[in-house]
Each structure stands twice: as structure tokens, then as C-alpha cells.
Design a protein around this motif. Structure first.
Motif, mmCIF file in Angstrom:
data_model
loop_
_atom_site.group_PDB
_atom_site.id
_atom_site.type_symbol
_atom_site.label_atom_id
_atom_site.label_comp_id
_atom_site.label_asym_id
_atom_site.label_seq_id
_atom_site.Cartn_x
_atom_site.Cartn_y
_atom_site.Cartn_z
ATOM 1 N N ALA A 98 0.833 -1.200 0.000
ATOM 2 C CA ALA A 98 0.000 0.000 0.000
ATOM 3 C C ALA A 98 0.871 1.254 0.000
ATOM 4 C CB ALA A 98 -0.920 -0.004 1.222
ATOM 5 N N LEU A 99 1.881 1.273 0.855
ATOM 6 C CA LEU A 99 2.774 2.429 0.921
ATOM 7 C C LEU A 99 3.568 2.589 -0.374
ATOM 8 C CD1 LEU A 99 4.064 2.138 4.608
ATOM 9 C CD2 LEU A 99 2.552 3.883 3.664
ATOM 10 N N GLN A 100 3.899 1.480 -0.998
ATOM 11 C CA GLN A 100 4.634 1.527 -2.256
ATOM 12 C C GLN A 100 3.828 2.279 -3.321
ATOM 13 O OE1 GLN A 100 6.026 -2.281 -3.693
ATOM 14 N NE2 GLN A 100 6.346 -1.524 -5.755
ATOM 15 N N GLN A 101 2.518 2.087 -3.304
ATOM 16 C CA GLN A 101 1.669 2.792 -4.271
ATOM 17 C C GLN A 101 1.765 4.300 -4.079
ATOM 18 O OE1 GLN A 101 -2.357 1.269 -4.850
ATOM 19 N NE2 GLN A 101 -1.761 -0.721 -4.018
ATOM 20 N N PHE A 102 1.824 4.734 -2.816
ATOM 21 C CA PHE A 102 1.955 6.159 -2.536
ATOM 22 C C PHE A 102 3.311 6.681 -3.005
ATOM 23 C CE2 PHE A 102 -0.926 4.962 1.170
ATOM 24 C CZ PHE A 102 -2.074 5.333 0.491
ATOM 25 N N VAL A 103 4.359 5.904 -2.713
ATOM 26 C CA VAL A 103 5.716 6.299 -3.102
ATOM 27 C C VAL A 103 5.818 6.440 -4.619
ATOM 28 C CG1 VAL A 103 8.130 5.556 -3.192
ATOM 29 C CG2 VAL A 103 6.851 5.339 -1.061
ATOM 30 N N GLU A 104 5.231 5.479 -5.325
ATOM 31 C CA GLU A 104 5.297 5.499 -6.792
ATOM 32 C C GLU A 104 4.560 6.695 -7.383
ATOM 33 O OE1 GLU A 104 3.746 1.699 -7.797
ATOM 34 O OE2 GLU A 104 5.679 0.675 -7.608
ATOM 35 N N GLN A 105 3.609 7.227 -6.614
ATOM 36 C CA GLN A 105 2.866 8.395 -7.089
ATOM 37 C C GLN A 105 3.479 9.702 -6.599
ATOM 38 O OE1 GLN A 105 -1.522 8.015 -7.027
ATOM 39 N NE2 GLN A 105 -1.214 5.871 -6.445
ATOM 40 N N GLY A 106 4.666 9.582 -5.957
ATOM 41 C CA GLY A 106 5.418 10.779 -5.600
ATOM 42 C C GLY A 106 5.183 11.325 -4.215
ATOM 43 N N VAL A 107 4.508 10.589 -3.345
ATOM 44 C CA VAL A 107 4.319 11.060 -1.979
ATOM 45 C C VAL A 107 5.653 10.999 -1.246
ATOM 46 C CG1 VAL A 107 3.103 10.710 0.194
ATOM 47 C CG2 VAL A 107 1.943 10.262 -1.972
ATOM 48 N N ASP A 108 6.035 12.072 -0.610
ATOM 49 C CA ASP A 108 7.325 12.175 0.078
ATOM 50 C C ASP A 108 7.256 11.470 1.428
ATOM 51 O OD1 ASP A 108 9.742 12.905 1.211
ATOM 52 O OD2 ASP A 108 9.623 14.985 0.531
ATOM 53 N N LEU A 109 8.254 10.639 1.705
ATOM 54 C CA LEU A 109 8.295 9.937 2.992
ATOM 55 C C LEU A 109 8.460 10.897 4.166
ATOM 56 C CD1 LEU A 109 10.505 6.780 2.262
ATOM 57 C CD2 LEU A 109 8.027 6.933 2.456
ATOM 58 N N LYS A 110 8.878 12.122 3.877
ATOM 59 C CA LYS A 110 9.053 13.104 4.945
ATOM 60 C C LYS A 110 7.743 13.776 5.320
ATOM 61 C CE LYS A 110 13.850 14.121 3.662
ATOM 62 N NZ LYS A 110 14.803 15.163 3.188
#
Length: 227
Positions: A98-110
Motif C-alpha cells: 500500500a505504501l509503495q503505491q503512494f511512493v510510486e505516485q510521488g508522496v514524500d516519505l518526509k
């Protein structure tokens, strides 16, 4: 009786009647029961705690009624712990996806919501140990010592859940760096909107996953943990 969607009576009965030779059957039953309960709700830390607590209490109640286990009661409890670990391992993998989907869409981990979600994932093993420990202390009596034996042993060995969580966080950090280099980024508002549905998305991913983690996942995670 049912609690949190779990058939406690069935678990109690299994542990009450089980012999040491039926340990693997118990492990699978606990794993399937825990996984089904996790799939039936959003994967929030609170819900995960509730499921682990209910399963632990049912296993304890049944083991306390077991007149044949004797000195092997710790073995039965170890299978209960291993079953929860196997289910929680898949919950960790669902959260990673689920988090990977956010990362792939450019959501910053910070971004705060993403950082909190990543922090919860990283602390999943602590949630596991703390929840089981608290659930076993309430009953007192003869099972406290065997449960403590199981917990102490697993803290030394480490759980598959903890190992996989560590691997998942490492993978997400690498993927986030790649996304940053590629120039993909979402605004904070977009990040918050996406992460508001994170627990529901992770639950949906868990439901869609096969019953077993892909071959080698757990062993690879364990090897990574030992380095």
C-alpha cells in the motif's frame, strides 16, 4: 462466542484438546484465524492489537484447560505465537504494498502522514510483543511462566514480522529516493488525501494477497535481520 470476528470457542477447544504432536495444526489454525480477522477490518495499529489480544486470550484459555499438555504447554503456546507471526507477516507485506503505491505516485516519505505510517510499520514487532505480553499477564496463574518463556525465546530469535518490516522499510526508502531523482512529487494536500485511506487500502491489499507469502520472503527477511 465471537469477538472481533474471531471464533474464540473454536480456538479454545483446539488448544484444550491438542497434544504436542498437533502443534503444526494449531499453528495453521491460529494463522488462518488471525489473518481472516485482520482481513475483516482496516489495518490500523489499534485493530491489529485487538486481533492479537483476542487470539492470545483464546489460546491461553484453551491451553489452561488442557490436561494432557503438561510440561509441553509452552510448545502449544509457541505454536500460537508462530501462527500470529505468520498472519502478521502478511499484514506487514500488505502495508508495504500500500505504501509503495503512494511512493510510486510521488508522496514524500518526509510528509507527516507518510512518516507516521512508515513508523508504525517499523514498530510492528514491538506492537506484537507488547500486545501478547499484556494479554498474557491479565490471566495470571500457571501460564504466565510458559508464555514468558516463549516471549523471551522469540525476542532473542526475532520474529518474521519484525524482519519483514525492516526489509519493507528499507525497500520503501530506496523507492522513495528513486522517485525523488525522477522528479515525481505530490503536494502535502495530495499526500494527506491519499494516506487518509491508507488503512483501508492496506486491508484491501491483504484480502487480495494469496494465503502464503511468496517463497523465500520470510527466510530472506530473516537473513537480512541477522546481518
Amino acid at each position: 462466542m465471537t469477538k472481533s470476528g474471531i471464533d474464540q470457542d473454536a480456538l479454545v477447544s483446539m488448544f484444550a484438546q491438542a497434544t504436542a504432536q498437533q502443534g503444526e495444526t494449531l499453528r495453521k489454525a491460529v494463522s488462518e484465524t488471525t489473518l481472516k480477522a485482520l482481513q475483516g477490518r482496516e489495518l490500523t495499529v489499534e485493530n491489529i492489537r485487538k486481533v492479537l489480544k483476542t487470539v492470545t486470550e483464546a489460546a491461553s484459555t484453551g491451553a489452561a484447560q488442557n490436561l494432557t499438555a503438561g510440561p509441553d504447554v509452552a510448545d502449544l503456546l509457541e505454536k500460537a505465537f508462530a501462527g500470529m507471526d505468520a498472519a502478521l507477516l502478511q499484514a506487514v507485506e500488505a502495508q508495504r504494498k500500500a505504501l509503495q503505491q503512494f511512493v510510486e505516485q510521488g508522496v514524500d516519505l518526509k510528509d507527516k502522514p507518510m512518516k507516521n505510517a512508515l513508523d508504525h510499520l517499523q514498530k510492528m514487532e514491538d506492537v506484537f510483543f507488547t500486545t501478547v505480553s499484556k494479554a498474557t499477564q491479565g490471566g495470571g496463574g500457571a501460564l504466565q511462566a510458559p508464555w514468558q518463556q516463549v516471549l523471551d525465546s522469540m525476542k532473542i530469535k526475532g520474529t518474521d514480522t519484525g524482519a519483514q518490516a525492516g526489509v519493507a522499510v528499507e525497500q520503501l526508502l530506496v523507492q522513495a529516493q528513486t522517485a525523488l531523482r525522477d522528479g515525481r512529487a505530490s503536494g502535502l494536500r495530495a499526500a494527506q488525501t491519499m494516506l487518509d485511506s491508507y488503512a483501508a487500502l492496506a486491508s484491501g491489499v491483504l484480502i487480495g494477497m494469496s494465503e502464503s507469502v511468496p517463497p523465500g520472503t520470510a527466510s530472506a527477511a530473516s537473513r537480512s535481520r541477522k546481518k
